[in-house]
Write a protein that holds these residues in place. Sequence first.
Motif, mmCIF file in Angstrom:
data_model
loop_
_atom_site.group_PDB
_atom_site.id
_atom_site.type_symbol
_atom_site.label_atom_id
_atom_site.label_comp_id
_atom_site.label_asym_id
_atom_site.label_seq_id
_atom_site.Cartn_x
_atom_site.Cartn_y
_atom_site.Cartn_z
ATOM 1 N N ILE A 36 0.832 -1.193 0.000
ATOM 2 C CA ILE A 36 0.000 0.000 0.000
ATOM 3 C C ILE A 36 0.870 1.248 0.000
ATOM 4 N N VAL A 39 1.835 1.819 -3.579
ATOM 5 C CA VAL A 39 0.742 2.377 -4.378
ATOM 6 C C VAL A 39 0.529 3.836 -4.030
ATOM 7 N N LEU A 40 0.583 4.154 -2.719
ATOM 8 C CA LEU A 40 0.410 5.540 -2.283
ATOM 9 C C LEU A 40 1.496 6.429 -2.862
ATOM 10 N N VAL A 43 0.773 6.950 -6.566
ATOM 11 C CA VAL A 43 -0.359 7.847 -6.782
ATOM 12 C C VAL A 43 0.013 9.273 -6.414
ATOM 13 N N PHE A 49 -0.326 15.647 -3.417
ATOM 14 C CA PHE A 49 -0.091 15.485 -1.974
ATOM 15 C C PHE A 49 0.952 14.418 -1.754
ATOM 16 N N PHE A 52 1.498 12.680 2.951
ATOM 17 C CA PHE A 52 0.767 11.632 3.636
ATOM 18 C C PHE A 52 1.564 10.335 3.685
ATOM 19 N N ILE A 55 3.513 9.990 6.858
ATOM 20 C CA ILE A 55 2.657 9.737 8.024
ATOM 21 C C ILE A 55 2.153 8.302 7.992
ATOM 22 N N PHE A 56 1.820 7.833 6.777
ATOM 23 C CA PHE A 56 1.356 6.460 6.628
ATOM 24 C C PHE A 56 2.433 5.487 7.073
ATOM 25 N N TRP B 31 -8.497 8.400 7.987
ATOM 26 C CA TRP B 31 -7.906 7.076 8.188
ATOM 27 C C TRP B 31 -6.908 7.099 9.332
ATOM 28 N N ILE B 32 -6.148 8.202 9.445
ATOM 29 C CA ILE B 32 -5.208 8.346 10.565
ATOM 30 C C ILE B 32 -5.982 8.322 11.883
ATOM 31 N N LEU B 76 -7.999 4.733 -2.073
ATOM 32 C CA LEU B 76 -7.061 4.889 -3.177
ATOM 33 C C LEU B 76 -7.704 4.582 -4.513
#
Lengths: 91, 327
Positions: A36, A39-40, A43, A49, A52, A55-56, B31-32, B76
């Motif tokens: 993930i 993918v993030l 994207v 952005f 994120f 943070i993820f 989500w966070i 996503l």
Amino acid sequence: MVLLMGSMLIFLFSFISKRKHLLATLLSLEGLMLMIFGVLFWVSSMVSFSNFVLIFLTLTACEGALGLSLLVSLVRTHGGDNFNSLNALQC
Amino acid sequence: MWLSPSLLLMIISIVTSICLVISSPSLFISWIGLELNTLAFLPLLLSKKSKLASEASIKYFLTQTLASVLILVGGLWFLAPWGGLATLTLLLGLSIKLGAAPFHSWVLSIAEASGWVPLFALLTIQKINPLLMLWMFCHLSMPFFYVVVLSSLIMGGLAGLTQTSVRSILTFSSINHVGWLMTALSFSLSVGAYYFLIYLTTLLCSILIFHMFNVSHINQLPLLSFKPSNQMLLFFALLSLGGLPPFLGFLPKWMILQLTVSYSLLLVGGVMISMSLVVLFFYLRLMFSAFMMGGVNLTTLSSDPLPFSCLLCCSLSITGGYPDYFL
């Protein structure tokens, strides 16, 4: 991108499947989070952005640490991380 | 115990996660908030430190992380060519987080293992974040939403008929209420918030009484106390939870039924009404065993008067707050 999506589905399938040890489930959770993350990142390079992703990653690490501490508490109470020994709770 | 520094930190983190989800500009920030909620609730489940508690915490962790992954992947996929699957995956993840049927089996296991305070937090406070996200992203016009609402109402009603443990009964009633709550949120946020606050009050009332008397099973109810006032209090608290007029719990159900009929969602309305009857039946059955021991001469148990907080909450739930002026 398709490779990342496919690997995500593979790790998801591995997370869901019936296993003997909790550690294997937690490993597939980490793999899922990594896909993930990929993918993030992909994207967010197309859209604007990009903060994120960091943070993820932090939250993924927190979750992994929490999973491992739960594993430790399970080993302390049940003597091992086998799913067969979780028989105290019956629906 | 609940004001020890570590648990206080967890409670503050849960409140922070709710504020984060309410004020988030995008799905990823909420989500966070959801992740923070999961992380902060787990120590509350483990506050008892028993074998059951560690099993319950593992089950909670695994299901909630799966749900978080599904929510993020659904978010996503909104940007992907296959955008129709996005809301489906998002709704799937949110239903698993809520414990809505047909994804409800984890709630029952965890409810059996936990004390009354973690159970209350599991059934109410942990539902705030997913319900907020549900309001933001999903609506009754989606067919999968319809499926989740109908199966929650039906499963919560019918599966509760076979249960004898008080915690299981409250869990299935909560699954039923999740069906009502999801319908309420698809109309507007204020209706959903109103239903949620009244559900919180009535559930708090019932759980306080069960906690005071330390009752966990139907068998223990005849030994409740021989003061009929305590038994009647529990009876009215449960009827208020079930939504019988003239108690407080009837008002939000009336509102939602009226909205359902005015929007011509007659199947949902019909299922709601019939499953309310089933839910009220298993509350009634719970109280039958409490009332049946009327004529038997056992040794008298000491019956302390109920504490003030309990009475305050019960007056709010049963009469809609009118005696609060006098208490």
